[in-house]
Design an enzyme around this catalytic site. Structure first.
Site, PDB file in Angstrom:
ATOM      1  N   PRO A  31      11.694  38.268  63.247  1.00 55.82           N
ATOM      2  CA  PRO A  31      10.952  36.800  63.881  1.00 55.82           C
ATOM      3  C   PRO A  31      10.962  37.251  65.443  1.00 55.82           C
ATOM      4  CG  PRO A  31      13.195  36.513  63.187  1.00 55.82           C
ATOM      5  CD  PRO A  31      13.010  37.899  62.809  1.00 55.82           C
ATOM      6  N   SER A  33       9.607  35.032  68.650  1.00 53.51           N
ATOM      7  CA  SER A  33       9.345  33.639  69.205  1.00 53.51           C
ATOM      8  C   SER A  33       8.085  33.868  70.203  1.00 53.51           C
ATOM      9  CB  SER A  33      10.445  33.067  69.937  1.00 53.51           C
ATOM     10  OG  SER A  33      10.076  31.947  70.401  1.00 53.51           O
ATOM     11  N   GLN A  85      12.651  30.834  59.869  1.00 52.45           N
ATOM     12  CA  GLN A  85      13.969  31.078  60.576  1.00 52.45           C
ATOM     13  C   GLN A  85      14.080  29.853  61.242  1.00 52.45           C
ATOM     14  OE1 GLN A  85      14.703  33.100  64.380  1.00 52.45           O
ATOM     15  NE2 GLN A  85      16.330  34.148  63.172  1.00 52.45           N
ATOM     16  N   CYS A 115      20.084  34.118  69.221  1.00 51.32           N
ATOM     17  CA  CYS A 115      19.334  33.851  70.387  1.00 51.32           C
ATOM     18  C   CYS A 115      20.052  33.493  71.672  1.00 51.32           C
ATOM     19  CB  CYS A 115      18.272  32.586  70.145  1.00 51.32           C
ATOM     20  SG  CYS A 115      17.496  32.526  71.611  1.00 51.32           S
ATOM     21  N   LYS A 154      20.794  35.816  60.829  1.00 51.53           N
ATOM     22  CA  LYS A 154      20.430  36.975  61.861  1.00 51.53           C
ATOM     23  C   LYS A 154      21.351  36.730  63.112  1.00 51.53           C
ATOM     24  CE  LYS A 154      16.774  39.448  64.375  1.00 51.53           C
ATOM     25  NZ  LYS A 154      16.722  38.932  65.641  1.00 51.53           N
ATOM     26  N   GLY A 216      17.495  46.433  66.118  1.00 54.56           N
ATOM     27  CA  GLY A 216      17.808  46.980  67.393  1.00 54.56           C
ATOM     28  C   GLY A 216      17.203  48.349  67.651  1.00 54.56           C
ATOM     29  N   ASP A 217      16.203  48.571  68.338  1.00 58.92           N
ATOM     30  CA  ASP A 217      15.686  49.960  68.575  1.00 58.92           C
ATOM     31  C   ASP A 217      15.208  50.629  67.570  1.00 58.92           C
ATOM     32  OD1 ASP A 217      16.559  49.647  71.442  1.00 58.92           O
ATOM     33  OD2 ASP A 217      18.476  50.899  71.192  1.00 58.92           O
ATOM     34  N   SER A 239      11.444  44.911  65.665  1.00 52.83           N
ATOM     35  CA  SER A 239      11.406  44.080  66.707  1.00 52.83           C
ATOM     36  C   SER A 239      10.050  44.263  67.628  1.00 52.83           C
ATOM     37  CB  SER A 239      12.404  43.484  66.963  1.00 52.83           C
ATOM     38  OG  SER A 239      13.352  42.920  66.221  1.00 52.83           O
ATOM     39  N   ARG A 240      10.624  44.593  68.967  1.00 49.61           N
ATOM     40  CA  ARG A 240       9.761  44.893  69.964  1.00 49.61           C
ATOM     41  C   ARG A 240       8.825  46.203  69.636  1.00 49.61           C
ATOM     42  NH1 ARG A 240      14.017  45.058  74.816  1.00 49.61           N
ATOM     43  NH2 ARG A 240      15.448  45.561  72.934  1.00 49.61           N
TER      44      ARG A 240
HETATM   45  C1  LIG Z   1       9.578  38.278  72.737  1.00 46.47           C
HETATM   46  C2  LIG Z   1      10.865  38.194  71.859  1.00 46.47           C
HETATM   47  C3  LIG Z   1      11.231  37.091  70.932  1.00 46.47           C
HETATM   48  C4  LIG Z   1      12.086  36.993  69.968  1.00 46.47           C
HETATM   49  N1  LIG Z   1      12.326  35.920  69.063  1.00 46.47           N
HETATM   50  C5  LIG Z   1      13.350  35.860  68.160  1.00 46.47           C
HETATM   51  C6  LIG Z   1      13.311  34.675  67.395  1.00 46.47           C
HETATM   52  O1  LIG Z   1      12.647  33.900  67.212  1.00 46.47           O
HETATM   53  N2  LIG Z   1      14.370  34.854  66.399  1.00 46.47           N
HETATM   54  C7  LIG Z   1      15.312  35.812  66.341  1.00 46.47           C
HETATM   55  O2  LIG Z   1      16.015  35.920  65.470  1.00 46.47           O
HETATM   56  N3  LIG Z   1      15.175  36.761  67.165  1.00 46.47           N
HETATM   57  C8  LIG Z   1      14.311  36.867  68.119  1.00 46.47           C
HETATM   58  N4  LIG Z   1      14.127  37.944  69.050  1.00 46.47           N
HETATM   59  C9  LIG Z   1      14.991  38.963  68.821  1.00 46.47           C
HETATM   60  C10 LIG Z   1      14.479  40.327  67.907  1.00 46.47           C
HETATM   61  O3  LIG Z   1      14.252  39.785  66.528  1.00 46.47           O
HETATM   62  C11 LIG Z   1      15.522  41.405  67.777  1.00 46.47           C
HETATM   63  O4  LIG Z   1      16.625  41.025  67.171  1.00 46.47           O
HETATM   64  C12 LIG Z   1      15.643  42.015  69.095  1.00 46.47           C
HETATM   65  O5  LIG Z   1      14.572  42.261  70.006  1.00 46.47           O
HETATM   66  C13 LIG Z   1      16.302  43.535  68.917  1.00 46.47           C
HETATM   67  O6  LIG Z   1      15.401  44.666  68.356  1.00 46.47           O
HETATM   68  P1  LIG Z   1      14.609  45.564  69.380  1.00 46.47           P
HETATM   69  O7  LIG Z   1      15.778  46.309  69.947  1.00 46.47           O
HETATM   70  O8  LIG Z   1      13.857  46.186  68.248  1.00 46.47           O
HETATM   71  O9  LIG Z   1      13.555  44.886  70.293  1.00 46.47           O
HETATM   72  C14 LIG Z   1      13.282  38.079  70.000  1.00 46.47           C
HETATM   73  C15 LIG Z   1      13.042  39.240  70.823  1.00 46.47           C
HETATM   74  C16 LIG Z   1      11.701  39.043  71.705  1.00 46.47           C
HETATM   75  C17 LIG Z   1      11.730  40.392  72.512  1.00 46.47           C
END
Ligand SMILES: Cc1cc2nc3c(=O)[nH]c(=O)nc-3n(C[C@H](O)[C@H](O)[C@H](O)COP(=O)(O)O)c2cc1C
Length: 349
Positions: A31, A33, A85, A115, A154, A216-217, A239-240
Protein backbone atom coordinates in the site's frame (compact mmCIF):
# COMPACT_ATOMS: atom_id res chain seq x y z
CA UNK A 1 23.45 -13.33 -12.31
CA UNK A 2 20.66 -14.25 -9.89
CA UNK A 3 20.13 -17.93 -9.23
CA UNK A 4 17.06 -19.48 -7.69
CA UNK A 5 18.39 -22.15 -5.37
CA UNK A 6 16.47 -25.40 -5.26
CA UNK A 7 15.99 -24.89 -1.50
CA UNK A 8 14.27 -21.56 -2.04
CA UNK A 9 12.25 -22.84 -4.98
CA UNK A 10 11.09 -25.78 -2.86
CA UNK A 11 10.16 -23.53 0.07
CA UNK A 12 8.15 -21.15 -2.13
CA UNK A 13 6.45 -23.74 -4.29
CA UNK A 14 3.27 -24.01 -2.24
CA UNK A 15 0.71 -21.18 -2.32
CA UNK A 16 0.71 -18.52 0.39
CA UNK A 17 -2.07 -19.20 2.86
CA UNK A 18 -3.49 -16.29 4.84
CA UNK A 19 -6.17 -17.83 7.06
CA UNK A 20 -8.93 -18.82 4.61
CA UNK A 21 -7.35 -17.03 1.65
CA UNK A 22 -4.89 -18.76 -0.67
CA UNK A 23 -2.59 -16.69 -2.87
CA UNK A 24 -0.79 -18.04 -5.91
CA UNK A 25 1.94 -15.43 -5.57
CA UNK A 26 4.36 -14.67 -2.76
CA UNK A 27 5.15 -11.20 -4.05
CA UNK A 28 2.85 -8.42 -2.87
CA UNK A 29 2.37 -4.83 -4.01
CA UNK A 30 2.62 -2.54 -0.96
CA UNK A 31 0.00 0.00 0.00
CA UNK A 32 1.41 3.42 -0.93
CA UNK A 33 -0.53 6.51 -0.01
CA UNK A 34 -0.93 8.82 -3.02
CA UNK A 35 0.23 6.07 -5.37
CA UNK A 36 -1.66 2.76 -5.24
CA UNK A 37 -4.95 4.07 -6.54
CA UNK A 38 -7.01 2.22 -9.13
CA UNK A 39 -4.94 3.50 -12.06
CA UNK A 40 -1.62 2.32 -10.64
CA UNK A 41 -3.06 -0.99 -9.45
CA UNK A 42 -4.46 -1.68 -12.91
CA UNK A 43 -0.92 -1.52 -14.34
CA UNK A 44 0.62 -3.65 -11.58
CA UNK A 45 -2.13 -6.25 -12.05
CA UNK A 46 -1.34 -6.60 -15.76
CA UNK A 47 2.20 -7.76 -15.02
CA UNK A 48 1.40 -9.60 -11.78
CA UNK A 49 -1.90 -11.40 -12.37
CA UNK A 50 -2.06 -13.24 -9.03
CA UNK A 51 -0.28 -10.97 -6.55
CA UNK A 52 -2.07 -9.32 -3.66
CA UNK A 53 -2.69 -5.62 -4.24
CA UNK A 54 -3.40 -3.09 -1.50
CA UNK A 55 -5.39 0.12 -1.50
CA UNK A 56 -3.80 3.27 -0.15
CA UNK A 57 -4.36 3.44 3.59
CA UNK A 58 -7.85 4.64 4.45
CA UNK A 59 -8.82 6.24 7.74
CA UNK A 60 -11.51 4.19 9.47
CA UNK A 61 -13.27 7.22 10.92
CA UNK A 62 -13.42 8.74 7.45
CA UNK A 63 -14.98 5.57 6.07
CA UNK A 64 -17.59 5.53 8.83
CA UNK A 65 -18.42 9.18 8.21
CA UNK A 66 -18.50 8.57 4.44
CA UNK A 67 -15.70 11.04 3.59
CA UNK A 68 -13.29 8.30 2.58
CA UNK A 69 -15.86 5.77 1.48
CA UNK A 70 -15.19 6.38 -2.21
CA UNK A 71 -11.57 5.26 -1.70
CA UNK A 72 -12.61 1.75 -0.74
CA UNK A 73 -15.43 1.70 -3.28
CA UNK A 74 -12.99 2.39 -6.09
CA UNK A 75 -12.09 -1.24 -6.71
CA UNK A 76 -12.31 -2.20 -10.37
CA UNK A 77 -12.95 -5.47 -12.15
CA UNK A 78 -9.98 -7.79 -12.23
CA UNK A 79 -8.37 -6.33 -9.12
CA UNK A 80 -8.75 -9.42 -6.94
CA UNK A 81 -7.02 -10.44 -4.80
CA UNK A 82 -7.04 -7.05 -3.13
CA UNK A 83 -6.72 -5.99 0.48
CA UNK A 84 -8.07 -2.78 1.94
CA UNK A 85 -5.74 -1.13 4.42
CA UNK A 86 -7.30 0.78 7.31
CA UNK A 87 -5.80 2.94 10.02
CA UNK A 88 -7.12 4.39 13.25
CA UNK A 89 -6.72 3.66 16.94
CA UNK A 90 -10.36 3.06 17.84
CA UNK A 91 -11.34 -0.59 17.66
CA UNK A 92 -15.06 0.13 17.15
CA UNK A 93 -14.46 2.44 14.18
CA UNK A 94 -12.00 -0.03 12.72
CA UNK A 95 -14.53 -2.86 13.01
CA UNK A 96 -17.28 -0.80 11.37
CA UNK A 97 -14.98 0.35 8.55
CA UNK A 98 -13.78 -3.21 8.01
CA UNK A 99 -17.37 -4.39 7.51
CA UNK A 100 -17.84 -1.76 4.79
CA UNK A 101 -14.52 -2.69 3.21
CA UNK A 102 -15.54 -6.34 3.00
CA UNK A 103 -18.86 -5.33 1.45
CA UNK A 104 -16.83 -3.55 -1.26
CA UNK A 105 -14.82 -6.69 -2.00
CA UNK A 106 -11.77 -6.71 0.29
CA UNK A 107 -10.21 -10.16 0.30
CA UNK A 108 -8.38 -9.35 3.54
CA UNK A 109 -8.33 -6.37 5.87
CA UNK A 110 -4.90 -4.97 6.58
CA UNK A 111 -4.28 -2.78 9.61
CA UNK A 112 -1.66 -0.09 9.32
CA UNK A 113 0.60 -0.09 12.36
CA UNK A 114 3.64 1.34 10.62
CA UNK A 115 2.87 4.80 9.29
CA UNK A 116 5.45 7.25 10.73
CA UNK A 117 3.64 10.49 9.84
CA UNK A 118 3.17 12.78 12.86
CA UNK A 119 -0.39 13.72 11.99
CA UNK A 120 -1.35 10.05 12.32
CA UNK A 121 0.88 8.93 15.19
CA UNK A 122 -0.20 11.90 17.33
CA UNK A 123 -3.74 10.60 17.17
CA UNK A 124 -2.60 7.12 18.20
CA UNK A 125 -2.64 5.48 14.76
CA UNK A 126 0.02 3.96 12.49
CA UNK A 127 3.38 3.19 14.10
CA UNK A 128 2.38 4.69 17.47
CA UNK A 129 0.50 1.42 18.05
CA UNK A 130 3.93 -0.19 18.49
CA UNK A 131 4.05 1.72 21.77
CA UNK A 132 0.53 0.72 22.75
CA UNK A 133 0.36 -3.00 22.04
CA UNK A 134 -2.78 -3.47 24.14
CA UNK A 135 -4.69 -1.08 21.86
CA UNK A 136 -3.18 -2.76 18.81
CA UNK A 137 -4.40 -6.11 20.12
CA UNK A 138 -7.87 -4.73 20.81
CA UNK A 139 -8.06 -3.45 17.22
CA UNK A 140 -7.07 -6.80 15.75
CA UNK A 141 -9.58 -8.62 17.98
CA UNK A 142 -12.41 -6.21 17.15
CA UNK A 143 -11.80 -6.36 13.41
CA UNK A 144 -11.33 -10.14 13.37
CA UNK A 145 -14.64 -10.54 15.21
CA UNK A 146 -16.41 -8.17 12.82
CA UNK A 147 -15.50 -9.63 9.44
CA UNK A 148 -15.37 -13.09 7.86
CA UNK A 149 -12.12 -12.39 5.97
CA UNK A 150 -8.58 -12.70 7.40
CA UNK A 151 -7.13 -9.71 9.24
CA UNK A 152 -3.48 -8.86 8.65
CA UNK A 153 -1.08 -6.33 10.17
CA UNK A 154 1.64 -4.24 8.56
CA UNK A 155 4.13 -2.77 10.99
CA UNK A 156 7.76 -1.79 11.62
CA UNK A 157 10.48 -3.34 13.78
CA UNK A 158 9.98 -0.81 16.59
CA UNK A 159 9.58 2.84 17.49
CA UNK A 160 13.32 3.62 17.61
CA UNK A 161 16.62 1.82 18.17
CA UNK A 162 16.05 1.74 21.93
CA UNK A 163 12.61 0.24 21.53
CA UNK A 164 12.78 -2.55 18.98
CA UNK A 165 9.92 -4.84 19.94
CA UNK A 166 9.00 -6.57 16.68
CA UNK A 167 9.20 -10.12 18.05
CA UNK A 168 7.04 -9.50 21.10
CA UNK A 169 4.67 -7.27 19.14
CA UNK A 170 4.33 -9.86 16.36
CA UNK A 171 3.52 -12.56 18.91
CA UNK A 172 0.83 -10.37 20.42
CA UNK A 173 -0.73 -9.64 17.02
CA UNK A 174 -0.73 -13.34 16.20
CA UNK A 175 -2.39 -14.18 19.52
CA UNK A 176 -5.00 -11.48 18.91
CA UNK A 177 -6.00 -13.09 15.61
CA UNK A 178 -3.78 -11.60 12.87
CA UNK A 179 -3.39 -14.10 10.04
CA UNK A 180 -0.29 -12.53 8.47
CA UNK A 181 2.29 -9.97 9.49
CA UNK A 182 4.12 -7.73 7.04
CA UNK A 183 7.24 -6.31 8.59
CA UNK A 184 8.97 -3.19 7.30
CA UNK A 185 12.54 -3.60 8.54
CA UNK A 186 12.96 -0.05 9.81
CA UNK A 187 12.04 1.72 13.03
CA UNK A 188 9.59 4.60 13.10
CA UNK A 189 12.42 7.04 13.80
CA UNK A 190 14.29 5.80 10.72
CA UNK A 191 11.38 6.85 8.55
CA UNK A 192 12.47 5.66 5.12
CA UNK A 193 16.20 6.20 5.64
CA UNK A 194 19.04 3.77 6.09
CA UNK A 195 18.97 0.14 5.06
CA UNK A 196 16.05 -2.05 6.07
CA UNK A 197 17.19 -4.43 8.80
CA UNK A 198 16.27 -7.82 7.45
CA UNK A 199 17.91 -9.54 10.44
CA UNK A 200 14.94 -8.44 12.55
CA UNK A 201 12.57 -9.84 9.97
CA UNK A 202 14.39 -13.18 10.28
CA UNK A 203 13.89 -13.13 14.05
CA UNK A 204 10.19 -12.39 13.75
CA UNK A 205 9.73 -15.08 11.10
CA UNK A 206 11.39 -17.60 13.41
CA UNK A 207 9.09 -16.63 16.28
CA UNK A 208 5.69 -16.71 14.54
CA UNK A 209 3.52 -19.43 13.05
CA UNK A 210 1.55 -17.08 10.76
CA UNK A 211 3.11 -16.01 7.44
CA UNK A 212 5.62 -13.17 7.72
CA UNK A 213 6.15 -10.95 4.68
CA UNK A 214 9.42 -9.05 4.38
CA UNK A 215 9.28 -5.40 3.39
CA UNK A 216 11.95 -2.75 2.89
CA UNK A 217 14.54 -2.39 0.12
CA UNK A 218 12.98 -4.97 -2.21
CA UNK A 219 13.88 -3.21 -5.44
CA UNK A 220 14.86 -5.99 -7.85
CA UNK A 221 14.78 -9.74 -8.42
CA UNK A 222 18.22 -9.93 -6.84
CA UNK A 223 17.22 -8.11 -3.63
CA UNK A 224 14.02 -10.14 -3.33
CA UNK A 225 15.92 -13.42 -3.56
CA UNK A 226 18.58 -12.25 -1.10
CA UNK A 227 15.90 -11.10 1.35
CA UNK A 228 13.99 -14.39 1.13
CA UNK A 229 17.24 -16.32 1.69
CA UNK A 230 18.37 -14.16 4.62
CA UNK A 231 15.04 -13.86 6.42
CA UNK A 232 13.27 -17.13 5.68
CA UNK A 233 10.18 -14.94 5.11
CA UNK A 234 7.10 -16.36 3.41
CA UNK A 235 7.04 -13.63 0.78
CA UNK A 236 8.15 -10.13 -0.08
CA UNK A 237 6.32 -6.84 -0.47
CA UNK A 238 7.59 -4.26 -2.97
CA UNK A 239 7.19 -0.56 -2.20
CA UNK A 240 9.32 2.34 -3.47
CA UNK A 241 10.87 0.09 -6.10
CA UNK A 242 7.52 0.20 -7.91
CA UNK A 243 7.37 3.99 -8.23
CA UNK A 244 7.43 4.59 -11.99
CA UNK A 245 8.02 0.86 -12.36
CA UNK A 246 4.78 -1.14 -12.05
CA UNK A 247 6.61 -4.08 -13.63
CA UNK A 248 8.56 -4.99 -10.48
CA UNK A 249 6.10 -7.26 -8.66
CA UNK A 250 5.51 -9.26 -11.85
CA UNK A 251 9.23 -9.54 -12.59
CA UNK A 252 9.99 -10.96 -9.15
CA UNK A 253 6.96 -13.23 -9.19
CA UNK A 254 7.91 -14.66 -12.60
CA UNK A 255 11.46 -15.31 -11.41
CA UNK A 256 10.35 -17.08 -8.23
CA UNK A 257 8.02 -19.28 -10.27
CA UNK A 258 10.31 -20.12 -13.18
CA UNK A 259 13.87 -19.16 -12.27
CA UNK A 260 13.98 -17.09 -15.49
CA UNK A 261 14.75 -13.37 -15.48
CA UNK A 262 12.24 -11.39 -17.57
CA UNK A 263 13.98 -8.79 -19.78
CA UNK A 264 13.37 -5.36 -18.29
CA UNK A 265 11.30 -2.89 -20.33
CA UNK A 266 13.18 -0.52 -22.64
CA UNK A 267 13.05 3.23 -22.00
CA UNK A 268 10.45 3.48 -24.79
CA UNK A 269 8.28 0.79 -23.17
CA UNK A 270 8.51 2.57 -19.83
CA UNK A 271 7.32 5.79 -21.48
CA UNK A 272 4.44 3.94 -23.14
CA UNK A 273 3.48 2.72 -19.70
CA UNK A 274 3.74 6.29 -18.34
CA UNK A 275 1.41 7.43 -21.16
CA UNK A 276 -1.12 4.78 -20.26
CA UNK A 277 -0.85 5.66 -16.56
CA UNK A 278 -1.54 9.31 -17.39
CA UNK A 279 -4.59 8.31 -19.42
CA UNK A 280 -5.94 6.14 -16.59
CA UNK A 281 -5.50 8.89 -14.02
CA UNK A 282 -7.38 11.28 -16.33
CA UNK A 283 -10.12 8.69 -16.90
CA UNK A 284 -10.62 7.91 -13.20
CA UNK A 285 -9.95 11.29 -11.58
CA UNK A 286 -10.19 14.03 -14.21
CA UNK A 287 -8.18 17.20 -13.56
CA UNK A 288 -7.12 16.02 -10.09
CA UNK A 289 -5.61 12.97 -11.79
CA UNK A 290 -3.51 15.18 -14.10
CA UNK A 291 -1.94 16.94 -11.15
CA UNK A 292 -1.30 13.63 -9.42
CA UNK A 293 0.22 12.29 -12.65
CA UNK A 294 3.08 14.80 -12.54
CA UNK A 295 4.98 12.95 -9.81
CA UNK A 296 4.39 9.59 -11.49
CA UNK A 297 5.74 10.96 -14.78
CA UNK A 298 8.89 12.13 -13.00
CA UNK A 299 9.40 8.61 -11.63
CA UNK A 300 9.05 6.98 -15.05
CA UNK A 301 11.28 9.36 -16.96
CA UNK A 302 14.88 8.53 -16.17
CA UNK A 303 17.90 6.68 -17.50
CA UNK A 304 18.03 7.98 -21.09
CA UNK A 305 19.39 11.00 -22.89
CA UNK A 306 17.04 13.97 -22.62
CA UNK A 307 15.23 12.55 -19.56
CA UNK A 308 15.91 15.55 -17.29
CA UNK A 309 14.31 18.30 -19.47
CA UNK A 310 11.40 15.99 -20.35
CA UNK A 311 10.82 15.31 -16.66
CA UNK A 312 10.79 19.00 -15.94
CA UNK A 313 8.18 19.69 -18.61
CA UNK A 314 6.01 16.76 -17.58
CA UNK A 315 6.00 18.08 -14.02
CA UNK A 316 4.12 21.15 -15.28
CA UNK A 317 1.40 19.60 -17.43
CA UNK A 318 -2.16 20.82 -16.95
CA UNK A 319 -3.91 18.73 -19.56
CA UNK A 320 -3.80 15.12 -20.66
CA UNK A 321 -3.11 16.27 -24.23
CA UNK A 322 0.00 18.19 -23.15
CA UNK A 323 1.30 15.06 -21.43
CA UNK A 324 0.56 12.85 -24.44
CA UNK A 325 2.33 15.27 -26.77
CA UNK A 326 5.50 15.32 -24.67
CA UNK A 327 5.53 11.57 -24.19
CA UNK A 328 4.74 10.76 -27.83
CA UNK A 329 7.61 12.99 -28.98
CA UNK A 330 10.03 11.30 -26.60
CA UNK A 331 8.83 7.79 -27.52
CA UNK A 332 9.26 8.53 -31.25
CA UNK A 333 12.75 9.85 -30.64
CA UNK A 334 13.78 6.86 -28.49
CA UNK A 335 12.41 4.42 -31.03
CA UNK A 336 14.19 6.13 -33.93
CA UNK A 337 17.46 6.01 -32.00
CA UNK A 338 16.90 2.35 -31.12
CA UNK A 339 16.04 1.57 -34.76
CA UNK A 340 19.21 3.31 -35.94
CA UNK A 341 21.22 1.36 -33.38
CA UNK A 342 19.80 -1.92 -34.69
CA UNK A 343 20.43 -0.91 -38.32
CA UNK A 344 24.05 -0.01 -37.52
CA UNK A 345 24.50 -3.32 -35.72
CA UNK A 346 23.13 -5.16 -38.79
CA UNK A 347 25.50 -3.54 -41.28
CA UNK A 348 28.53 -3.55 -39.00
CA UNK A 349 31.20 -6.01 -40.18
C1 LIG B 1 4.94 7.46 -0.84
C2 LIG B 1 4.77 6.37 0.19
C3 LIG B 1 3.50 6.08 0.65
C4 LIG B 1 3.31 5.05 1.59
N1 LIG B 1 2.04 4.75 2.00
C5 LIG B 1 1.83 3.69 2.82
C6 LIG B 1 0.50 3.29 3.15
O1 LIG B 1 -0.51 3.87 2.73
N2 LIG B 1 0.39 2.21 4.00
C7 LIG B 1 1.48 1.53 4.48
O2 LIG B 1 1.32 0.56 5.22
N3 LIG B 1 2.73 1.90 4.15
C8 LIG B 1 2.92 2.94 3.33
N4 LIG B 1 4.20 3.28 2.96
C9 LIG B 1 5.33 2.43 3.41
C10 LIG B 1 5.66 1.35 2.35
O3 LIG B 1 4.56 0.50 2.10
C11 LIG B 1 6.86 0.49 2.78
O4 LIG B 1 6.59 -0.10 4.01
C12 LIG B 1 8.16 1.31 2.89
O5 LIG B 1 8.29 2.21 1.81
C13 LIG B 1 9.40 0.39 2.95
O6 LIG B 1 9.64 -0.31 1.77
P1 LIG B 1 10.75 0.20 0.68
O7 LIG B 1 12.05 0.37 1.41
O8 LIG B 1 10.78 -0.93 -0.32
O9 LIG B 1 10.22 1.46 0.11
C14 LIG B 1 4.42 4.34 2.09
C15 LIG B 1 5.71 4.67 1.63
C16 LIG B 1 5.89 5.66 0.70
C17 LIG B 1 7.29 5.98 0.22
Amino acid sequence: MVILSSNLQQRLRSPLTIGTVTLQSRVLQAPLSGVTDRAFRQLVRRYAPTSMLYTEMVQATGVCQAQQLEKIMDIGDGEQPISIQLFDCRPDFMAAAARKAVAEGAKTIDINMGCPVNKITKKGGGSSLLRQPEIAEAIVRAVAAAVPVPVTVKTRIGWDDDHINAVEFGRRMEAAGARMLTLHGRTRSQGYHGPARWDWIAQVKAALAIPVIANGDIVSVESAVRCLEETGADGVMCSRGTLGYPFLVGEIDAFLKTGAVVSPPTAGERLRCAREHLGLLWQYKGQKGIHQARKHMAWYVKGFEGAAPLRQRLCQIDTVEAGYELLDGAIAQLETTAGLGEAIALVAP
